[in-house]
Design an enzyme around this catalytic site. Sequence first.
Site, PDB file in Angstrom:
ATOM      1  N   LYS A   1       9.003  43.951  27.950  1.00 59.75           N
ATOM      2  CA  LYS A   1      10.272  43.994  27.222  1.00 59.75           C
ATOM      3  C   LYS A   1      10.786  45.424  27.149  1.00 59.75           C
ATOM      4  CE  LYS A   1      10.808  41.044  23.467  1.00 59.75           C
ATOM      5  NZ  LYS A   1      10.336  40.559  22.148  1.00 59.75           N
TER       6      LYS A   1
HETATM    7  C1  E4P Z   1      12.540  38.219  20.470  1.00 61.03           C
HETATM    8  O1  E4P Z   1      11.871  38.437  21.450  1.00 61.03           O
HETATM    9  C2  E4P Z   1      12.302  38.815  19.154  1.00 61.03           C
HETATM   10  O2  E4P Z   1      10.934  38.959  18.948  1.00 61.03           O
HETATM   11  C3  E4P Z   1      12.819  38.018  17.994  1.00 61.03           C
HETATM   12  O3  E4P Z   1      13.369  36.806  18.345  1.00 61.03           O
HETATM   13  C4  E4P Z   1      13.451  38.788  16.894  1.00 61.03           C
HETATM   14  O4  E4P Z   1      13.897  37.955  15.860  1.00 61.03           O
HETATM   15  P1  E4P Z   1      14.293  38.468  14.404  1.00 61.03           P
HETATM   16  O5  E4P Z   1      15.743  38.788  14.405  1.00 61.03           O
HETATM   17  O6  E4P Z   1      13.995  37.307  13.527  1.00 61.03           O
HETATM   18  O7  E4P Z   1      13.456  39.687  14.128  1.00 61.03           O
END
Ligand code: E4P
Length: 294
Positions: free
Chosen positions: A113
Amino acid sequence: MLTNKPKTKILVDGGDPDETLRVKSVLGFVDGQTTNPSLIAKNPEIQQRIASGHTLTPTEEADEYRKIVQAISPLVGDAGVSIEVFADLDTSAEEMFSQGEEMFSWIPNAYIKYPCTHEGLRAAEMSVQQEIRVNITLCFSQEQAAAVYVATKGSREPVYVSPFVGRLDDRGEDGIDVVKNIKTMYKNGDGHVHVLSASIRHLDHLLASFALNAELVTVPAKVTDEWAASNFPIPDQNFTYKAVGANGQPLKPIPYKELDLNLPWQSFDIAHELTTKGIQKFVADYRSTLQRSA
Ligand code: E4P
């Protein structure tokens, strides 16, 4: 257990192998997993360590992260495990890429990522050339998704782009519109980028992601539990998404834009306040687990 599997692949959004196992026992499968620095900081063993006064060095933190994804890796299907590089607003593409290269060697099914910034996209560009699978995270706009498409063109492996639905909703904008707009924009593309609906807060976000045919969705255990408690509904053609925020107020629609996917990726305006804030939050959560001197 789920008998009618949706076409959209389901990933667990978390940082705890025990939780992945639990979701797997509820659904009968999990296709993949996404992790991020905030979720890793919340891992029960890391939290326990911090509670007993033992913070981590950056090397120990990376070791813990590696152990966590190594435990999750065999539990999931072919959507793999997304591992996020540690980047602040000044981290160069070269630094991100070098972390990504190392993290990619941790498990056989890794996706790296990178944040949806200029440097993150440069790191993604370098990665796909080395056949390192990537997931571009903290995506909040169609322009950012256009840049992801162009920057990773030619990738042999599917590239993931993660539009963060819930965080747009949080500020009164309809996050599901971004998923819809990206899917529409990619219709005329070569299919190398898969849309991974992220920041899912409730069952309607999950069902809307299915209805939009997002290739993947990453879901916190709380929402898979909600889905199970409602007996795993799958939306049909009569499904309509109610774009309302947590306070019941209507969310502001995000209009579709005609964007040319043949332009250089640097020509798209990829700046987004929520991407910047998201990076700052990941840095703060990551640092909260580290020794003061680090
Ligand atoms: C995606 O890869 C993220 O880990 C995630 O969906 C973030 O979500 P949040 O806005 O609930 O932190």
